[in-house]
Design a protein around this motif. Structure first.
Motif, mmCIF file in Angstrom:
data_model
loop_
_atom_site.group_PDB
_atom_site.id
_atom_site.type_symbol
_atom_site.label_atom_id
_atom_site.label_comp_id
_atom_site.label_asym_id
_atom_site.label_seq_id
_atom_site.Cartn_x
_atom_site.Cartn_y
_atom_site.Cartn_z
ATOM 1 N N LEU A 25 -2.333 -4.317 5.128
ATOM 2 C CA LEU A 25 -1.039 -4.920 4.767
ATOM 3 C C LEU A 25 0.134 -4.041 5.236
ATOM 4 C CD1 LEU A 25 0.801 -6.865 3.106
ATOM 5 C CD2 LEU A 25 0.268 -5.481 1.107
ATOM 6 N N HIS A 26 1.010 -4.679 6.008
ATOM 7 C CA HIS A 26 2.236 -4.013 6.455
ATOM 8 C C HIS A 26 3.428 -4.799 5.943
ATOM 9 C CE1 HIS A 26 0.654 -1.130 9.538
ATOM 10 N NE2 HIS A 26 -0.404 -1.924 9.390
ATOM 11 N N LYS A 27 4.483 -4.096 5.559
ATOM 12 C CA LYS A 27 5.696 -4.781 5.121
ATOM 13 C C LYS A 27 6.922 -4.035 5.636
ATOM 14 C CE LYS A 27 8.638 -7.238 2.788
ATOM 15 N NZ LYS A 27 8.961 -8.605 3.256
ATOM 16 N N TYR A 28 7.763 -4.758 6.342
ATOM 17 C CA TYR A 28 9.026 -4.200 6.832
ATOM 18 C C TYR A 28 10.179 -4.818 6.063
ATOM 19 C CZ TYR A 28 6.916 -2.206 11.082
ATOM 20 O OH TYR A 28 6.172 -1.478 11.959
ATOM 21 N N PHE A 29 11.178 -4.024 5.710
ATOM 22 C CA PHE A 29 12.484 -4.548 5.338
ATOM 23 C C PHE A 29 13.403 -4.202 6.493
ATOM 24 C CE2 PHE A 29 10.887 -3.956 0.913
ATOM 25 C CZ PHE A 29 10.970 -5.283 0.538
ATOM 26 N N ASP A 30 13.777 -5.221 7.265
ATOM 27 C CA ASP A 30 14.477 -4.982 8.539
ATOM 28 C C ASP A 30 13.654 -4.019 9.387
ATOM 29 O OD1 ASP A 30 16.601 -6.717 7.889
ATOM 30 O OD2 ASP A 30 17.493 -5.153 6.647
ATOM 31 N N ASP A 31 14.208 -2.831 9.713
ATOM 32 C CA ASP A 31 13.464 -1.912 10.572
ATOM 33 C C ASP A 31 12.669 -0.888 9.776
ATOM 34 O OD1 ASP A 31 14.307 -3.100 12.843
ATOM 35 O OD2 ASP A 31 16.035 -1.777 13.146
ATOM 36 N N ASN A 32 12.815 -0.973 8.466
ATOM 37 C CA ASN A 32 12.236 0.040 7.606
ATOM 38 C C ASN A 32 10.818 -0.368 7.179
ATOM 39 O OD1 ASN A 32 11.919 2.147 5.877
ATOM 40 N ND2 ASN A 32 13.216 1.283 4.258
ATOM 41 N N GLU A 33 9.824 0.396 7.579
ATOM 42 C CA GLU A 33 8.450 0.053 7.230
ATOM 43 C C GLU A 33 8.110 0.619 5.864
ATOM 44 O OE1 GLU A 33 5.401 1.268 9.971
ATOM 45 O OE2 GLU A 33 4.101 -0.382 9.334
ATOM 46 N N VAL A 34 7.976 -0.274 4.878
ATOM 47 C CA VAL A 34 7.769 0.158 3.499
ATOM 48 C C VAL A 34 6.289 0.288 3.177
ATOM 49 C CG1 VAL A 34 8.296 -0.363 1.098
ATOM 50 C CG2 VAL A 34 9.904 -1.001 2.869
ATOM 51 N N LEU A 35 5.483 -0.632 3.700
ATOM 52 C CA LEU A 35 4.035 -0.536 3.529
ATOM 53 C C LEU A 35 3.420 -0.356 4.913
ATOM 54 C CD1 LEU A 35 3.420 -3.423 0.952
ATOM 55 C CD2 LEU A 35 3.795 -0.989 0.496
ATOM 56 N N THR A 36 2.644 0.699 5.055
ATOM 57 C CA THR A 36 2.185 1.042 6.402
ATOM 58 C C THR A 36 0.671 0.928 6.529
ATOM 59 O OG1 THR A 36 2.143 3.349 5.746
ATOM 60 C CG2 THR A 36 4.133 2.591 6.827
ATOM 61 N N GLY A 37 0.143 -0.198 6.057
ATOM 62 C CA GLY A 37 -1.294 -0.409 6.232
ATOM 63 C C GLY A 37 -2.068 -0.127 4.964
ATOM 64 N N SER A 59 5.913 -0.919 -5.937
ATOM 65 C CA SER A 59 6.391 -2.222 -6.410
ATOM 66 C C SER A 59 6.321 -3.270 -5.309
ATOM 67 C CB SER A 59 7.830 -2.110 -6.922
ATOM 68 O OG SER A 59 7.831 -1.471 -8.177
ATOM 69 N N THR A 60 6.650 -2.868 -4.093
ATOM 70 C CA THR A 60 6.589 -3.811 -2.970
ATOM 71 C C THR A 60 5.161 -4.315 -2.788
ATOM 72 O OG1 THR A 60 8.363 -2.574 -1.927
ATOM 73 C CG2 THR A 60 7.186 -4.136 -0.543
ATOM 74 N N PHE A 61 4.203 -3.390 -2.867
ATOM 75 C CA PHE A 61 2.787 -3.756 -2.776
ATOM 76 C C PHE A 61 2.440 -4.798 -3.833
ATOM 77 C CE2 PHE A 61 -1.553 -2.450 -4.430
ATOM 78 C CZ PHE A 61 -2.254 -3.234 -3.540
ATOM 79 N N LEU A 62 2.848 -4.521 -5.068
ATOM 80 C CA LEU A 62 2.540 -5.437 -6.163
ATOM 81 C C LEU A 62 3.177 -6.807 -5.933
ATOM 82 C CD1 LEU A 62 1.078 -5.055 -9.000
ATOM 83 C CD2 LEU A 62 3.368 -5.141 -9.958
ATOM 84 N N ARG A 63 4.456 -6.789 -5.472
ATOM 85 C CA ARG A 63 5.187 -8.045 -5.278
ATOM 86 C C ARG A 63 4.636 -8.853 -4.104
ATOM 87 N NH1 ARG A 63 10.390 -8.480 -7.395
ATOM 88 N NH2 ARG A 63 11.207 -9.142 -5.401
ATOM 89 N N CYS A 64 3.943 -8.187 -3.185
ATOM 90 C CA CYS A 64 3.291 -8.925 -2.093
ATOM 91 C C CYS A 64 2.108 -9.736 -2.620
ATOM 92 C CB CYS A 64 2.796 -7.962 -1.007
ATOM 93 S SG CYS A 64 4.103 -7.366 0.076
ATOM 94 N N LEU A 65 1.504 -9.266 -3.721
ATOM 95 C CA LEU A 65 0.289 -9.901 -4.217
ATOM 96 C C LEU A 65 0.535 -11.290 -4.789
ATOM 97 C CD1 LEU A 65 -1.544 -6.890 -5.924
ATOM 98 C CD2 LEU A 65 -1.802 -7.778 -3.604
ATOM 99 N N ASN A 66 1.782 -11.588 -5.216
ATOM 100 C CA ASN A 66 2.074 -12.979 -5.600
ATOM 101 C C ASN A 66 3.191 -13.551 -4.728
ATOM 102 O OD1 ASN A 66 4.276 -11.710 -6.693
ATOM 103 N ND2 ASN A 66 4.117 -12.670 -8.702
ATOM 104 N N LYS A 67 3.366 -12.931 -3.613
ATOM 105 C CA LYS A 67 4.264 -13.423 -2.563
ATOM 106 C C LYS A 67 5.732 -13.466 -2.980
ATOM 107 C CE LYS A 67 3.557 -16.165 1.515
ATOM 108 N NZ LYS A 67 3.321 -17.460 2.122
ATOM 109 N N ASP A 82 -6.252 -17.301 0.817
ATOM 110 C CA ASP A 82 -5.476 -16.426 1.683
ATOM 111 C C ASP A 82 -3.997 -16.762 1.518
ATOM 112 O OD1 ASP A 82 -4.241 -14.995 3.618
ATOM 113 O OD2 ASP A 82 -5.333 -15.865 5.315
ATOM 114 N N ILE A 83 -3.257 -15.940 0.772
ATOM 115 C CA ILE A 83 -1.854 -16.274 0.497
ATOM 116 C C ILE A 83 -0.935 -15.905 1.653
ATOM 117 C CG2 ILE A 83 -2.126 -16.130 -2.012
ATOM 118 C CD1 ILE A 83 -0.460 -13.499 -1.822
ATOM 119 N N THR A 84 -1.463 -15.213 2.658
ATOM 120 C CA THR A 84 -0.614 -14.954 3.829
ATOM 121 C C THR A 84 -0.643 -16.149 4.786
ATOM 122 O OG1 THR A 84 -2.469 -13.702 4.730
ATOM 123 C CG2 THR A 84 -0.667 -12.438 3.798
#
Lengths: 258, 234
Positions: A25-37, A59-67, A82-84
């Motif tokens: 799981l990767h998550k970017y906020f704009d150019d900022n990579e908050v979750l890096t795998g 928190s970002t990780f947790l919030r990804c789990l319910n989208k 598969d919620i993605t």
């Protein structure tokens, strides 16, 4: 009956049933990579605490789990869904995932009982009478049956958070997510909320808890995930992570907070 | 100063005008609130086309005087339709007036609603979404009821403006208070007393509206205070 047999009777964990499977799981906020795998698997009945310094992406990780946050890339499977996948009806999946927020987020325009009844009635899971009965039951469980007709603003923080837990439970979820549930509370109210969570854990609820309460993580969790810089640096039983941390970041963090 | 004369001669027709003003105001505010809600939701939607339509509507209404809008809708629009679609098309002043006022109020109300919606903390809709509610249901059950509450002072302000703006509709021949008064002074030249009575009539309606709204606001404030006191005790 079959489930019972594979269930570990002490910890309630059923290793046969993966509730949450997160892959790369990767998550970017704009150019900022908050979750890096992030890779993680959480089993039925497991209580997992996520700890780590602020800004580590817990928190970002947790919030990804319910989208509530969209994953930038990677795969998140909840209960086999598969919620993605863009075509997935996320609302249906969310009915099975309760969430408790740091700021409680009780609906300010409704009384306590209406807060709890609203989702089951609106989503047609129950009639009004059934929902009211269940809401009163849940309020009894969190020790607030006498507050049914109060507005959220009339309750203390600890009481509000207990109502928020009851509200999430009203949908009879399989999984509960807690996003720093005691961080906004006055110290004397932390205990009452943690007690409700402990009871829930003992009943076998699958729980993922982002927390700064190290005592709670140590005592209640089956597994502790330590996050820093957007990845899970270390994980293990509380004894392993707290007693004998192997990762340097974990050692450094625990030195500061314990 | 001829007040006696105005009361005797003109009061019935001025009261007729007052009644029309009240009717037109109430109808236009009601329609305007619905237009405003849709425009507000369109402006906040993810769809670019919907957002553009609402944006252009609000831009045109706010960017042109209501007097010009009234003239356009009463004289301009029927002419355009007569020339292009239906030569027999007619629009009476009452309908044209209500269209003008509702469109006008709608544009301002859209922005007022939007302000109210943005004032509702994000956590409120997140909590509703996390329970499985759709975006629409979240709006309906959680966000809008709170947004309206936040918007009440601005809403009342807009209602007052709409009531006063009915007077502009006298130019398209709508027989509201000012129009009636003009007819009367045209033959009697009793300017001061007549227009003083007209002003008092507006003052009366708007005072009633303000009394009602301050009652509602006080009630809401009381509830908020009640909540706070309880929190402090704990």
């Amino acid at each position: 009956m079959k489930r019972r047999e594979v269930r570990d009777t002490v910890t309630n964990i059923n290793k046969e049933n993966k509730k949450v499977v997160v892959t790369n799981l990767h998550k970017y906020f704009d150019d900022n990579e908050v979750l890096t795998g992030i890779d993680a698997t959480i089993y039925e009945g497991e209580v997992v605490c996520v700890i780590g310094p602020s800004g580590s992406g817990k928190s970002t990780f947790l919030r990804c789990l319910n989208k509530l946050e969209d994953a930038t890339s990677g795969e998140i499977i909840i209960d086999g869904f598969d919620i993605t996948d863009k075509k997935m009806n996320i609302n249906k999946v969310r009915e099975n995932i309760g969430m408790v927020f740091q700021q409680f987020n009780l609906f300010q325009n409704m009384t306590v009982i209406k807060n709890i009844m609203m989702a089951p009635v609106t989503l047609k899971k129950m009639t009004k009478e059934e929902a009211r009965k269940k809401a009163m039951e849940l309020l009894g469980r969190v020790g607030l049956a006498d507050k049914a007709d109060s507005y959220p603003g009339e309750l203390s923080g600890g009481q509000q958070q207990r109502v928020a837990i009851a509200r999430a439970l009203a949908m009879s979820p399989d999984i509960m997510l807690f996003d720093e549930p005691t961080s906004a509370l006055d110290p004397e109210m932390v205990g009452e909320v943690l007690d409700v969570m402990k009871e829930l854990a003992a009943e076998g609820m699958t729980m993922i808890v982002v927390t700064h309460e190290m005592g709670f993580a140590r005592e209640v969790s089956d597994r502790v995930l330590f996050m820093a810089d957007g990845i899970i640096c270390e994980q293990g039983t509380p004894e392993e992570v707290f007693g004998n941390p192997r990762n340097e970041r974990t050692q450094d963090f625990l030195r500061k907070v314990l | 100063m001829d007040f006696g004369r105005v009361f005797q001669e003109a009061l019935p027709m001025l009261l007729d005008g007052l009644w029309l003003t009240v009717r037109v105001s109430v109808i236009s505010i009601a329609i305007g609130m619905i237009i405003g809600l849709f425009m507000c939701l369109m402006k906040m939607s993810k769809n670019v086309v919907l957002r553009a339509i609402a944006g252009v509507y609000i831009w045109i209404i706010r960017g042109t005087p209501m007097l010009v809008q009234a003239l356009m809708i009463f004289f301009g629009l029927p002419q355009l339709i007569q020339l292009t679609i239906n030569p027999d098309f007619r629009l009476d002043a009452f309908t044209a007036g209500i269209i003008t006022l509702s469109l006008n109020a709608g544009a301002y109300l859209a922005e007022i609603y939007r302000g109210g919606i943005m004032a509702v903390p994000k956590g409120q809709s997140e909590a509703a979404r996390s329970l499985g509610l759709s975006q629409g249901m979240t709006m309906l059950k959680v966000v809008l009821p709170q947004a309206i509450k936040f918007s009440i002072p601005s809403l009342v302000n807009q209602f007052i403006i709409t009531i006063k703006d009915t007077s502009i509709l006298s130019v398209i021949g709508m027989a509201e208070i000012v129009n009636k008064a003009k007819t009367y002074v045209g033959s009697t030249y009793v300017y001061f007393a007549t227009y003083a009575v007209v002003a008092l009539m507006y003052l009366l309606i708007i005072s009633i509206l303000m009394l009602v709204s301050s009652y509602i606001e006080k009630k809401l404030k009381y509830e908020a205070k009640r909540g706070k006191r309880h929190r402090d005790e704990h």
